[in-house]
Design an enzyme around this catalytic site. Structure first.
Site, mmCIF file in Angstrom:
data_model
loop_
_atom_site.group_PDB
_atom_site.id
_atom_site.type_symbol
_atom_site.label_atom_id
_atom_site.label_comp_id
_atom_site.label_asym_id
_atom_site.label_seq_id
_atom_site.Cartn_x
_atom_site.Cartn_y
_atom_site.Cartn_z
ATOM 1 N N CYS A 138 -5.161 1.163 -7.374
ATOM 2 C CA CYS A 138 -4.435 1.677 -6.211
ATOM 3 C C CYS A 138 -5.382 2.408 -5.260
ATOM 4 O O CYS A 138 -5.754 3.564 -5.509
ATOM 5 C CB CYS A 138 -3.315 2.608 -6.696
ATOM 6 S SG CYS A 138 -2.359 3.324 -5.356
ATOM 7 N N CYS A 141 -3.937 5.547 -3.651
ATOM 8 C CA CYS A 141 -3.855 6.680 -4.581
ATOM 9 C C CYS A 141 -5.239 7.293 -4.818
ATOM 10 O O CYS A 141 -5.395 8.505 -4.849
ATOM 11 C CB CYS A 141 -3.321 6.229 -5.942
ATOM 12 S SG CYS A 141 -1.846 5.217 -5.851
ATOM 13 N N ASP A 142 -6.234 6.457 -5.019
ATOM 14 C CA ASP A 142 -7.505 6.960 -5.549
ATOM 15 C C ASP A 142 -8.693 6.848 -4.595
ATOM 16 O O ASP A 142 -9.769 7.370 -4.901
ATOM 17 C CB ASP A 142 -7.836 6.224 -6.862
ATOM 18 C CG ASP A 142 -6.785 6.518 -7.932
ATOM 19 O OD1 ASP A 142 -6.252 7.642 -7.929
ATOM 20 O OD2 ASP A 142 -6.494 5.634 -8.757
HETATM 21 C C1 LIG Z 1 -3.603 3.748 -12.218
HETATM 22 C C2 LIG Z 1 -2.534 4.147 -11.224
HETATM 23 C C3 LIG Z 1 -2.679 5.282 -10.470
HETATM 24 C C4 LIG Z 1 -1.703 5.651 -9.563
HETATM 25 N N1 LIG Z 1 -1.891 6.785 -8.843
HETATM 26 C C5 LIG Z 1 -0.924 7.178 -7.974
HETATM 27 C C6 LIG Z 1 -1.083 8.367 -7.217
HETATM 28 O O1 LIG Z 1 -2.090 9.066 -7.313
HETATM 29 N N2 LIG Z 1 -0.078 8.698 -6.363
HETATM 30 C C7 LIG Z 1 1.042 7.924 -6.210
HETATM 31 O O2 LIG Z 1 1.936 8.298 -5.434
HETATM 32 N N3 LIG Z 1 1.207 6.788 -6.906
HETATM 33 C C8 LIG Z 1 0.256 6.405 -7.772
HETATM 34 N N4 LIG Z 1 0.401 5.232 -8.472
HETATM 35 C C9 LIG Z 1 1.613 4.418 -8.215
HETATM 36 C C10 LIG Z 1 2.793 5.029 -8.973
HETATM 37 O O3 LIG Z 1 2.439 5.196 -10.326
HETATM 38 C C11 LIG Z 1 4.013 4.123 -8.870
HETATM 39 O O4 LIG Z 1 4.317 3.891 -7.508
HETATM 40 C C12 LIG Z 1 5.223 4.771 -9.534
HETATM 41 O O5 LIG Z 1 4.935 5.096 -10.867
HETATM 42 C C13 LIG Z 1 6.435 3.841 -9.488
HETATM 43 O O6 LIG Z 1 7.480 4.499 -10.134
HETATM 44 P P1 LIG Z 1 8.707 3.720 -10.759
HETATM 45 O O7 LIG Z 1 9.586 4.780 -11.319
HETATM 46 O O8 LIG Z 1 9.270 2.785 -9.787
HETATM 47 O O9 LIG Z 1 8.130 2.810 -11.925
HETATM 48 P P2 LIG Z 1 7.097 3.012 -13.106
HETATM 49 O O10 LIG Z 1 6.299 4.242 -12.990
HETATM 50 O O11 LIG Z 1 6.389 1.699 -13.202
HETATM 51 O O12 LIG Z 1 8.045 3.180 -14.375
HETATM 52 C C14 LIG Z 1 8.790 2.106 -14.874
HETATM 53 C C15 LIG Z 1 9.542 2.576 -16.090
HETATM 54 O O13 LIG Z 1 10.453 1.553 -16.500
HETATM 55 C C16 LIG Z 1 10.409 1.425 -17.892
HETATM 56 N N5 LIG Z 1 10.880 0.088 -18.244
HETATM 57 C C17 LIG Z 1 10.385 -1.103 -17.864
HETATM 58 N N6 LIG Z 1 11.105 -2.120 -18.416
HETATM 59 C C18 LIG Z 1 12.088 -1.519 -19.135
HETATM 60 C C19 LIG Z 1 13.160 -2.007 -19.939
HETATM 61 N N7 LIG Z 1 13.391 -3.315 -20.099
HETATM 62 N N8 LIG Z 1 13.973 -1.107 -20.557
HETATM 63 C C20 LIG Z 1 13.788 0.236 -20.382
HETATM 64 N N9 LIG Z 1 12.800 0.741 -19.625
HETATM 65 C C21 LIG Z 1 11.960 -0.126 -19.019
HETATM 66 C C22 LIG Z 1 8.969 1.715 -18.270
HETATM 67 O O14 LIG Z 1 8.868 2.098 -19.644
HETATM 68 C C23 LIG Z 1 8.676 2.878 -17.312
HETATM 69 O O15 LIG Z 1 9.109 4.085 -17.883
HETATM 70 C C24 LIG Z 1 -0.543 4.847 -9.393
HETATM 71 C C25 LIG Z 1 -0.391 3.697 -10.165
HETATM 72 C C26 LIG Z 1 -1.361 3.339 -11.074
HETATM 73 C C27 LIG Z 1 -1.175 2.095 -11.917
#
Ligand SMILES: Cc1cc2nc3c(=O)[nH]c(=O)nc-3n(C[C@H](O)[C@H](O)[C@H](O)COP(=O)(O)OP(=O)(O)OC[C@H]3O[C@@H](n4cnc5c(N)ncnc54)[C@H](O)[C@@H]3O)c2cc1C
Length: 317
Positions: A138, A141-142
């Site tokens: 990302c 992000c980084d």
């Molecule tokens: C390495 C990295 C660094 C990042 N750094 C930043 C940053 O500094 N700042 C920033 O704003 N964003 C950052 N991001 C982006 C950020 O992490 C995502 O935008 C954010 O986490 C998305 O949130 P979400 O809740 O949509 O999904 P996610 O965080 O992807 O969470 C998805 C959840 O769904 C669950 N899940 C999936 N399938 C199922 C299922 N079938 N049953 C039950 N549960 C399920 C998973 O276990 C997980 O808990 C980064 C991403 C990465 C990969």
């Protein structure tokens, strides 16, 4: 723990910023939400180190700590958080049925889908070793951590091109590694990349290994897939921009999705094509993919679920 024939008002699938934020709002609206964490409790941010762009943390915060804070806040208002993976859903009736771990079913008046997306990686062992210590998926992000430094980015699509130009504003030099002898990005994006003086494009180039000192990344071993010539690029940051995969297999044929599998929600809303089913966070957002936007749509989903239930109750009076 799930009970037999359990029925809930609001079931949340996923424990990233979107799911936990939905839980905070749903719990405070007395929807008594049950949240299933999936196999990555806390979501994608548990795989990173420092998060500096989430409001409310002036000194930054470690990703896992931030998600622990989200969890505590959701629990504080009574969210029932359970470890479990949703293995199938049936949204064909008025009351929605969700099966956990292939074993037990729960019915729910509303379902909030917050299953996120998974960044695609090259699949190198060294890539995972230095993930968060120079390797990132990302740039937004980084990128800030690499101001004035030399970095490399892998990818040839629109996202890679956009992230390369974003990095070019911060980094001293950006090496763009393109596997083929051409870009996949649109002409407009290619134009932007080609006109950015501190981006050097390496065509026919693939990554063999991430090089580091055991702590931090110090370079990338690349090779030309035509001549097989190898060399180490001395960079401190390595960005993988080869795409994301939304976690939506469960909903294939049930919910509307775009060509890449992202759930389609109605404009200015988290409503899906099924009444009472809402989607928030990265699972429906291939553009911004940030914790704060995921949290924002998590809030929207809970408010919409609450309004949907209120309207339903009113119509039955
Ligand atoms: C390495 C990295 C660094 C990042 N750094 C930043 C940053 O500094 N700042 C920033 O704003 N964003 C950052 N991001 C982006 C950020 O992490 C995502 O935008 C954010 O986490 C998305 O949130 P979400 O809740 O949509 O999904 P996610 O965080 O992807 O969470 C998805 C959840 O769904 C669950 N899940 C999936 N399938 C199922 C299922 N079938 N049953 C039950 N549960 C399920 C998973 O276990 C997980 O808990 C980064 C991403 C990465 C990969």
């Amino acid at each position: 723990m799930p009970q037999e024939n359990e029925h809930v008002k609001c079931l949340i699938i996923g424990s990233g910023p979107a799911g936990y934020t939905a839980a905070i709002y749903a719990a405070r609206a007395d929807l008594k939400p049950v949240l299933y964490t999936g196999i990555v409790p806390g979501g994608q941010l548990t795989q990173t180190t420092e998060v500096e762009n989430f409001p409310g943390y002036p000194d930054g915060v470690q990703g896992p700590q931030m998600m622990e804070d989200f969890r505590k806040q959701a629990e504080r208002f009574g969210t029932d958080i359970r470890f479990g993976y949703v293995t199938s859903v049936n949204f064909s009736e008025d009351v929605h049925k969700v099966v956990i771990d292939g074993e037990h079913a729960i019915t729910a008046d509303t379902v909030i889908i917050a299953t996120g997306a998974t960044a695609k990686w090259l699949g190198l062992e060294s890539e995972q070793k230095y993930n968060g210590f120079g390797v990132s998926a990302c740039a937004v992000c980084d990128g800030f951590f690499f101001r004035g430094q030399d970095v490399a980015i892998v990818g040839a699509g629109d996202t890679a091109a956009e992230e390369a130009t974003y990095l070019a504003k911060l980094a001293n030099k950006v090496h763009m590694l393109v596997r083929r002898d051409e870009f996949r990005a649109s002409k407009a994006m290619q134009h932007r990349v080609l006109n950015t003086p501190n981006i050097e494009i390496h065509y026919n180039t693939e990554t063999k290994e991430i090089v580091g000192d055991g702590q931090n990344l110090t370079g990338v071993l690349i090779y030309n897939n035509q001549t097989l010539a190898e060399r180490v690029l001395p960079v401190t940051g390595f960005f993988v921009a080869i795409g994301h995969k939304p976690n939506t297999e469960l909903f294939q044929g049930i919910l509307d999705m775009d060509i890449n599998g992202y759930l389609i929600t109605q404009p200015d809303s988290t409503r899906t094509n099924i009444e009472g089913v809402f989607a928030c966070g990265d699972v429906q957002d291939h553009i911004y993919r940030q914790a704060v936007t995921a949290a924002g749509t998590g809030c929207m989903a809970a408010l919409e679920a609450e309004r949907y239930l209120a309207a339903k109750e009113y119509s039955m009076m």
